[in-house]
Write an enzyme that holds these catalytic residues in place. Structure first.
Site, PDB file in Angstrom:
ATOM      1  N   ASP A 217      -0.790  34.283  27.584  1.00 24.70           N
ATOM      2  CA  ASP A 217      -1.222  35.444  28.371  1.00 24.70           C
ATOM      3  C   ASP A 217      -2.479  36.041  27.738  1.00 24.70           C
ATOM      4  O   ASP A 217      -2.694  35.926  26.532  1.00 24.70           O
ATOM      5  CB  ASP A 217      -0.099  36.490  28.401  1.00 24.70           C
ATOM      6  CG  ASP A 217      -0.351  37.594  29.408  1.00 24.70           C
ATOM      7  OD1 ASP A 217      -1.104  37.369  30.371  1.00 24.70           O
ATOM      8  OD2 ASP A 217       0.206  38.693  29.226  1.00 24.70           O
TER       9      ASP A 217
ATOM     10  N   ASN B  44       1.760  33.435  40.824  1.00 22.24           N
ATOM     11  CA  ASN B  44       0.303  33.313  40.731  1.00 22.24           C
ATOM     12  C   ASN B  44      -0.290  32.681  41.985  1.00 22.24           C
ATOM     13  O   ASN B  44      -1.420  32.995  42.372  1.00 22.24           O
ATOM     14  CB  ASN B  44      -0.097  32.455  39.532  1.00 22.24           C
ATOM     15  CG  ASN B  44       0.185  33.099  38.194  1.00 22.24           C
ATOM     16  OD1 ASN B  44       0.359  32.410  37.194  1.00 22.24           O
ATOM     17  ND2 ASN B  44       0.242  34.429  38.156  1.00 22.24           N
TER      18      ASN B  44
END
Length: 261
Positions: A39, A88
């Site tokens: 991340d 996503n």
């Protein structure tokens, strides 16, 4: 000259510290399966003034190749990299997704030629473009039968979807063999569900790491991480250092795992 000497001194101290951390990690305390939520790639690119998130995703992919080397060198057997969630696919802009698809395809191709690693996609192929699916399938086929580090690429992955797919697979298999609902209720166990997950046959992750300081699972390995240990690193994904990882392993080695107790 003084600045160069200072930088050199920090480098020496860093290497000494890294070696000390490594010496404290014996094979009996190293986890068998490490899962990584990479991340902070987009923030990294923004902080450095890049005009697109793709620069961060490329840097993050390069770091994950390094990360896999660190794991392999320490004798870890399985690593799962969370590269692209099913969320996503609907929440990211088309331009960013297109670049990310290409980056992941390139990573899968590269890893499939590296060392004796086994590459496997864990996730759904629904919503993924053909070239990416082809690259993932080719990487799996190319590495089938190898005996080295098992690398799971979590692409098109969602933990809730995985559990749903596992239940559908169980019901379909049961129906195919002529079973009844009563029979299914009797045979349904956590072990059976685990066998039908994307990671069926693999050990659950002992340690889940997330970079960038965020402290959440983001729909990642919800079933498999029921008894995992968690470690959160402040560094953004591309900035992850060996000492950050070694500290996570040192912390893991000190914990008393209770497995729900």
């Amino acid at each position: 000259m003084q600045k160069q000497q200072a930088a050199s001194g920090r480098g020496i101290l860093y290497r000494v510290y890294e070696r000390r951390l490594r010496r404290g990690l014996t094979p009996d305390v190293v986890p068998k399966h490490v899962a990584m939520i990479i991340d902070g790639n987009r923030r990294w690119a923004k902080q450095l003034g890049y005009d697109s998130a793709a620069h961060g995703h490329r840097a993050g992919a390069a770091k994950m190749r390094e990360f896999l080397e660190w794991c392999d060198d320490l004798g870890i057997s399985v690593v799962t990299l969370y590269l692209l969630s099913s969320d996503n696919l609907t929440q990211r802009q088309t331009e960013e997704l297109s670049a990310l698809f290409e980056i992941i395809a390139d990573l899968a191709e590269e890893l499939s030629h590296y060392r004796d690693w086994v590459v496997q996609q864990v996730g759904s192929k629904a919503g993924l473009p053909g070239p990416l699916v082809g690259a993932l399938d080719a990487a799996e086929a190319r590495t089938a039968g190898k005996k080295g580090l098992h690398v799971n690429l979590a692409v098109g992955y969602g933990g809730r979807t995985e559990i749903t797919d596992a239940m559908r697979s169980i019901v379909a298999s049961h129906h195919e063999h002529g079973g009844t609902l009563d029979d299914l209720a009797e045979t349904l166990t956590p072990e059976l569900i685990g066998q039908h997950l994307y990671t069926g046959g693999q050990p659950d992750p002992d340690l889940v790491i997330r970079t960038s300081g965020e402290q959440r699972l983001s729909d990642f390995m919800l079933w498999q991480s029921a008894h995992s240990e968690f470690y959160f690193v402040e560094a953004l994904g591309p900035d992850l250092r060996p000492v950050d990882f070694l500290r996570a392993l040192r912390d893991f080695a000190k914990r008393q795992r209770r497995f729900g107790g």
